[in-house]
Design a protein around this motif. Structure first.
Motif, PDB file in Angstrom:
ATOM      1  N   LEU A 164      11.721  90.913 -92.354  1.00  0.00           N
ATOM      2  CA  LEU A 164      11.810  89.541 -91.858  1.00  0.00           C
ATOM      3  C   LEU A 164      13.094  88.874 -92.335  1.00  0.00           C
ATOM      4  CD1 LEU A 164      10.636  87.066 -90.439  1.00  0.00           C
ATOM      5  CD2 LEU A 164       9.375  86.578 -92.551  1.00  0.00           C
ATOM      6  N   ARG A 165      13.408  89.035 -93.613  1.00  0.00           N
ATOM      7  CA  ARG A 165      14.630  88.441 -94.172  1.00  0.00           C
ATOM      8  C   ARG A 165      15.857  88.931 -93.408  1.00  0.00           C
ATOM      9  NH1 ARG A 165      18.538  90.135 -97.674  1.00  0.00           N
ATOM     10  NH2 ARG A 165      17.443  92.097 -97.864  1.00  0.00           N
ATOM     11  N   ASP A 166      15.944  90.232 -93.163  1.00  0.00           N
ATOM     12  CA  ASP A 166      17.090  90.784 -92.443  1.00  0.00           C
ATOM     13  C   ASP A 166      17.141  90.293 -90.999  1.00  0.00           C
ATOM     14  OD1 ASP A 166      17.847  92.107 -94.726  1.00  0.00           O
ATOM     15  OD2 ASP A 166      17.350  94.107 -93.986  1.00  0.00           O
ATOM     16  N   LEU A 167      15.995  90.265 -90.329  1.00  0.00           N
ATOM     17  CA  LEU A 167      15.971  89.814 -88.930  1.00  0.00           C
ATOM     18  C   LEU A 167      16.378  88.345 -88.807  1.00  0.00           C
ATOM     19  CD1 LEU A 167      12.821  91.764 -87.799  1.00  0.00           C
ATOM     20  CD2 LEU A 167      15.119  92.038 -86.841  1.00  0.00           C
ATOM     21  N   LEU A 168      15.965  87.517 -89.746  1.00  0.00           N
ATOM     22  CA  LEU A 168      16.385  86.117 -89.721  1.00  0.00           C
ATOM     23  C   LEU A 168      17.888  85.992 -89.993  1.00  0.00           C
ATOM     24  CD1 LEU A 168      13.358  84.446 -91.515  1.00  0.00           C
ATOM     25  CD2 LEU A 168      13.898  84.406 -89.065  1.00  0.00           C
ATOM     26  N   ALA A 169      18.426  86.839 -90.859  1.00  0.00           N
ATOM     27  CA  ALA A 169      19.870  86.843 -91.109  1.00  0.00           C
ATOM     28  C   ALA A 169      20.629  87.272 -89.857  1.00  0.00           C
ATOM     29  CB  ALA A 169      20.205  87.764 -92.280  1.00  0.00           C
ATOM     30  N   TYR A 170      20.095  88.240 -89.115  1.00  0.00           N
ATOM     31  CA  TYR A 170      20.748  88.663 -87.874  1.00  0.00           C
ATOM     32  C   TYR A 170      20.773  87.516 -86.869  1.00  0.00           C
ATOM     33  CZ  TYR A 170      19.759  93.374 -89.673  1.00  0.00           C
ATOM     34  OH  TYR A 170      19.663  94.493 -90.443  1.00  0.00           O
ATOM     35  N   ASP A 217      24.238  84.530 -83.697  1.00  0.00           N
ATOM     36  CA  ASP A 217      23.810  83.367 -82.919  1.00  0.00           C
ATOM     37  C   ASP A 217      24.484  83.244 -81.553  1.00  0.00           C
ATOM     38  OD1 ASP A 217      22.137  80.949 -82.822  1.00  0.00           O
ATOM     39  OD2 ASP A 217      24.090  79.938 -82.699  1.00  0.00           O
ATOM     40  N   PRO A 218      25.767  83.590 -81.409  1.00  0.00           N
ATOM     41  CA  PRO A 218      26.365  83.478 -80.074  1.00  0.00           C
ATOM     42  C   PRO A 218      25.614  84.281 -79.011  1.00  0.00           C
ATOM     43  CG  PRO A 218      28.090  83.736 -81.702  1.00  0.00           C
ATOM     44  CD  PRO A 218      26.764  83.956 -82.415  1.00  0.00           C
ATOM     45  N   VAL A 219      25.012  85.401 -79.402  1.00  0.00           N
ATOM     46  CA  VAL A 219      24.255  86.219 -78.449  1.00  0.00           C
ATOM     47  C   VAL A 219      22.772  85.875 -78.483  1.00  0.00           C
ATOM     48  CG1 VAL A 219      23.579  88.565 -77.835  1.00  0.00           C
ATOM     49  CG2 VAL A 219      25.903  88.102 -78.600  1.00  0.00           C
ATOM     50  N   PRO A 223       9.963  86.872 -78.586  1.00  0.00           N
ATOM     51  CA  PRO A 223      10.617  87.213 -79.842  1.00  0.00           C
ATOM     52  C   PRO A 223      11.884  88.035 -79.618  1.00  0.00           C
ATOM     53  CG  PRO A 223       8.703  88.604 -79.547  1.00  0.00           C
ATOM     54  CD  PRO A 223       8.754  87.672 -78.362  1.00  0.00           C
ATOM     55  N   TYR A 224      12.804  87.937 -80.538  1.00  0.00           N
ATOM     56  CA  TYR A 224      14.056  88.688 -80.449  1.00  0.00           C
ATOM     57  C   TYR A 224      14.088  89.854 -81.439  1.00  0.00           C
ATOM     58  CZ  TYR A 224      15.539  86.760 -84.871  1.00  0.00           C
ATOM     59  OH  TYR A 224      15.609  86.454 -86.195  1.00  0.00           O
ATOM     60  N   GLY A 225      13.138  89.921 -82.373  1.00  0.00           N
ATOM     61  CA  GLY A 225      13.188  90.956 -83.398  1.00  0.00           C
ATOM     62  C   GLY A 225      11.843  91.592 -83.677  1.00  0.00           C
ATOM     63  N   LEU A 226      11.903  92.860 -84.100  1.00  0.00           N
ATOM     64  CA  LEU A 226      10.712  93.590 -84.516  1.00  0.00           C
ATOM     65  C   LEU A 226      11.003  94.228 -85.867  1.00  0.00           C
ATOM     66  CD1 LEU A 226       7.889  94.846 -84.101  1.00  0.00           C
ATOM     67  CD2 LEU A 226       9.019  96.724 -82.881  1.00  0.00           C
ATOM     68  N   GLY A 227      10.203  93.878 -86.853  1.00  0.00           N
ATOM     69  CA  GLY A 227      10.289  94.493 -88.169  1.00  0.00           C
ATOM     70  C   GLY A 227       9.168  95.496 -88.315  1.00  0.00           C
ATOM     71  N   ILE A 228       9.533  96.705 -88.710  1.00  0.00           N
ATOM     72  CA  ILE A 228       8.541  97.756 -88.908  1.00  0.00           C
ATOM     73  C   ILE A 228       8.475  98.052 -90.405  1.00  0.00           C
ATOM     74  CG2 ILE A 228       7.848 100.114 -88.349  1.00  0.00           C
ATOM     75  CD1 ILE A 228       9.615  99.809 -85.787  1.00  0.00           C
ATOM     76  N   ALA A 229       7.331  97.793 -91.000  1.00  0.00           N
ATOM     77  CA  ALA A 229       7.133  97.970 -92.438  1.00  0.00           C
ATOM     78  C   ALA A 229       6.272  99.196 -92.684  1.00  0.00           C
ATOM     79  CB  ALA A 229       6.460  96.732 -93.031  1.00  0.00           C
ATOM     80  N   TRP A 230       6.751 100.091 -93.547  1.00  0.00           N
ATOM     81  CA  TRP A 230       6.020 101.322 -93.811  1.00  0.00           C
ATOM     82  C   TRP A 230       4.661 101.005 -94.415  1.00  0.00           C
ATOM     83  CZ3 TRP A 230       8.351 104.555 -91.017  1.00  0.00           C
ATOM     84  CH2 TRP A 230       7.983 105.900 -91.035  1.00  0.00           C
ATOM     85  N   GLY A 231       3.629 101.483 -93.794  1.00  0.00           N
ATOM     86  CA  GLY A 231       2.259 101.228 -94.205  1.00  0.00           C
ATOM     87  C   GLY A 231       1.363 101.434 -93.001  1.00  0.00           C
ATOM     88  N   GLU A 232       0.266 100.694 -92.950  1.00  0.00           N
ATOM     89  CA  GLU A 232      -0.620 100.830 -91.792  1.00  0.00           C
ATOM     90  C   GLU A 232      -1.433  99.574 -91.566  1.00  0.00           C
ATOM     91  OE1 GLU A 232      -4.360 103.205 -93.778  1.00  0.00           O
ATOM     92  OE2 GLU A 232      -2.733 104.380 -92.914  1.00  0.00           O
ATOM     93  N   SER A 233      -1.898  99.444 -90.335  1.00  0.00           N
ATOM     94  CA  SER A 233      -2.843  98.408 -89.899  1.00  0.00           C
ATOM     95  C   SER A 233      -2.284  96.996 -89.817  1.00  0.00           C
ATOM     96  CB  SER A 233      -4.093  98.415 -90.797  1.00  0.00           C
ATOM     97  OG  SER A 233      -4.712  99.675 -90.756  1.00  0.00           O
ATOM     98  N   MET A 234      -0.973  96.828 -89.647  1.00  0.00           N
ATOM     99  CA  MET A 234      -0.412  95.496 -89.448  1.00  0.00           C
ATOM    100  C   MET A 234       0.015  95.389 -87.987  1.00  0.00           C
ATOM    101  SD  MET A 234       2.500  93.322 -91.503  1.00  0.00           S
ATOM    102  CE  MET A 234       3.643  94.660 -91.541  1.00  0.00           C
ATOM    103  N   GLN A 235      -0.707  94.559 -87.239  1.00  0.00           N
ATOM    104  CA  GLN A 235      -0.451  94.391 -85.811  1.00  0.00           C
ATOM    105  C   GLN A 235       0.508  93.238 -85.585  1.00  0.00           C
ATOM    106  OE1 GLN A 235      -4.004  94.035 -83.517  1.00  0.00           O
ATOM    107  NE2 GLN A 235      -2.925  94.112 -81.578  1.00  0.00           N
ATOM    108  N   ALA A 236       1.445  93.411 -84.667  1.00  0.00           N
ATOM    109  CA  ALA A 236       2.474  92.408 -84.396  1.00  0.00           C
ATOM    110  C   ALA A 236       1.938  91.254 -83.561  1.00  0.00           C
ATOM    111  CB  ALA A 236       3.647  93.057 -83.669  1.00  0.00           C
ATOM    112  N   SER A 237       2.412  90.063 -83.887  1.00  0.00           N
ATOM    113  CA  SER A 237       2.179  88.892 -83.054  1.00  0.00           C
ATOM    114  C   SER A 237       3.425  88.687 -82.212  1.00  0.00           C
ATOM    115  CB  SER A 237       1.948  87.650 -83.923  1.00  0.00           C
ATOM    116  OG  SER A 237       1.960  86.497 -83.106  1.00  0.00           O
TER     117      SER A 237
END
Length: 101
Positions: free
Chosen positions: A43-49, A54-56, A63-77
């Motif tokens: 999330l921190r990196d995606l917000l920095a991007y 910003d021009p693009v 949403p403009y970003g997807l963060g994939i965190a190593w683990g399991e059972s976290m569904q994206a909103s």
């Protein structure tokens, strides 16, 4: 259209051929830490991007970003500008993100 912004570089960038073009930045985090710590780092990196590119992304649809965190059972909103999920939920997250308007 993305100008190099210092050391910032997403793991993956998808350009969807829509009118106007739509972008999806993907950041993958993991290794030996709890899934929630990896999600926070993504999330921190995606917000920095968002700020750096910003021009693009300034007019990007949510949403403009997807963060994939190593683990399991976290569904994206898909109702916020950055979605977070675990690898076992990537297929569902991408299907929802790529059809989000």
């Amino acid at each position: 259209p993305f100008k190099r912004a210092g050391a910032l570089r997403p793991d993956f960038v998808l350009r969807l051929h829509t009118s106007p073009p739509r972008w999806l930045l993907i950041e993958v985090k993991g290794v030996e830490r709890p899934v929630w710590d990896s999600a926070r780092e993504a999330l921190r990196d995606l917000l920095a991007y968002r700020r750096a590119f910003d021009p693009v992304l300034g007019t990007a649809e949510t949403p403009y970003g997807l963060g994939i965190a190593w683990g399991e059972s976290m569904q994206a909103s898909t109702e916020i500008e950055v979605a977070l999920c675990t690898p076992d939920m990537v297929e569902d997250a991408l299907a929802r993100l790529l059809t989000a308007t």
